[in-house]
Design an enzyme around this catalytic site. Structure first.
Site, mmCIF file in Angstrom:
data_model
loop_
_atom_site.group_PDB
_atom_site.id
_atom_site.type_symbol
_atom_site.label_atom_id
_atom_site.label_comp_id
_atom_site.label_asym_id
_atom_site.label_seq_id
_atom_site.Cartn_x
_atom_site.Cartn_y
_atom_site.Cartn_z
ATOM 1 N N CYS A 64 -0.903 3.834 -6.501
ATOM 2 C CA CYS A 64 -1.781 3.190 -5.513
ATOM 3 C C CYS A 64 -1.935 1.740 -5.960
ATOM 4 O O CYS A 64 -2.164 1.478 -7.144
ATOM 5 C CB CYS A 64 -3.141 3.902 -5.493
ATOM 6 S SG CYS A 64 -4.402 3.034 -4.535
ATOM 7 N N CYS A 93 0.868 -1.176 0.000
ATOM 8 C CA CYS A 93 0.000 0.000 0.000
ATOM 9 C C CYS A 93 0.905 1.226 0.000
ATOM 10 O O CYS A 93 1.724 1.397 0.908
ATOM 11 C CB CYS A 93 -0.864 -0.039 1.261
ATOM 12 S SG CYS A 93 -1.907 1.406 1.496
#
Ligand code: DGL
Length: 262
Positions: free
Chosen positions: A183, A73
């Site tokens: 992302c 992440c």
């Protein structure tokens, strides 16, 4: 030699795009993945909240006996990895937007970065940008709402297409030739993006680089699994199990998945 699993966590199902690259690069390794969907999106949260959630996930992966942790992440890496490395005695691999290859190869000298607010406003992202993107223009776009739609299983929808167009069209008009997906949820949008952006725009994400780095660190620390038996892949989510299973089906790699409170 070490048969313990590689632990991977993300704010939700997006980091499965990173897990897949790891499973391909290290086919005999066992993996355990935590999808913290209950607390997604991280991108809107404060740095303190992101750190607290990252610590919670790390503790759970340690309880599950992991030998290394991949923070799949960008938002958690850019906000929390330093604290994690200070606090836990286990190797961590992080993921950051791939500014460097884009900055080194751009011909139009304009690079678009699509990421969460949490990533783009982080110190680590600013540092990386300052380091590699001195003579080029980096155009940052916050992908508000994209993670939410992916977490709801709404990837191939008109709503997603419209939202993505609103973020990407201005970048095309500004003549970028690299679009950096900052992302880990966004690689699932590549098939839609490819229809949206001209062929000369190269779309890059960091999945393969993270898998390569994981392999390097496991090897350096001499904790690679040494047998050639195919690895097992266990997924836990505190969100919607079916949405996780639907996204895992795309990988064509056998997995098992279940609900877990964490
Ligand atoms: N996959 C996370 C990332 O790479 C999504 C962040 C979020 O939950 O907002 O940044």
């Amino acid at each position: 030699m070490n048969n313990q699993p590689i632990g991977i966590f993300d704010s939700g199902i997006g980091g499965t795009s990173i897990w897949k690259e790891i499973a391909i690069a290290l086919p005999n390794e066992n993996t355990i993945y935590l999808a913290d969907s209950k607390y997604a999106p991280y991108g809107k949260r404060s740095k303190e909240e992101i750190i607290a959630l990252s610590i919670k996930n790390t503790k759970k992966l340690l309880e599950l006996n992991c030998k290394i942790i991949v923070v799949a992440c960008n938002t958690a890496t850019t906000n929390a990895i330093k604290v994690l490395r200070d606090q836990f005695d286990i190797p961590f691999i992080g993921i950051e937007p791939a500014i460097k290859p884009a900055a080194l190869n751009t011909k139009t000298r304009k690079v678009g970065v699509l990421a969460t607010k949490g990533t783009l406003s982080s110190e680590l992202f600013a540092k990386t940008s300052d380091l590699y993107a001195t003579k080029i223009e980096v155009i940052e776009v916050i992908g508000t709402g994209l993670v939410e739609l992916i977490e709801e299983g709404k990837i191939h929808t008109s709503e997603m297409f419209a939202l993505l167009t609103s973020y990407v069209q201005p970048l095309i008009e500004q003549n970028i030739d690299y679009l950096v997906l900052g992302c880990s949820h966004y690689p699932y949008l590549i098939p839609i993006l490819r229809k949206m952006v001209p062929d000369n725009i190269i779309i890059i994400d960091s999945g393969e680089a993270v898998a390569r780095q994981t392999k390097v660190i496991l090897s350096e620390k001499e904790i690679l699994k040494q047998d050639y038996q195919e690895g097992s892949h266990i997924f836990f989510t505190n969100g919607e199990l079916q949405i996780l299973r639907d996204i895992l089906k795309k990988s064509n790699i056998p997995t098992s998945s279940e609900l877990l409170e964490f």
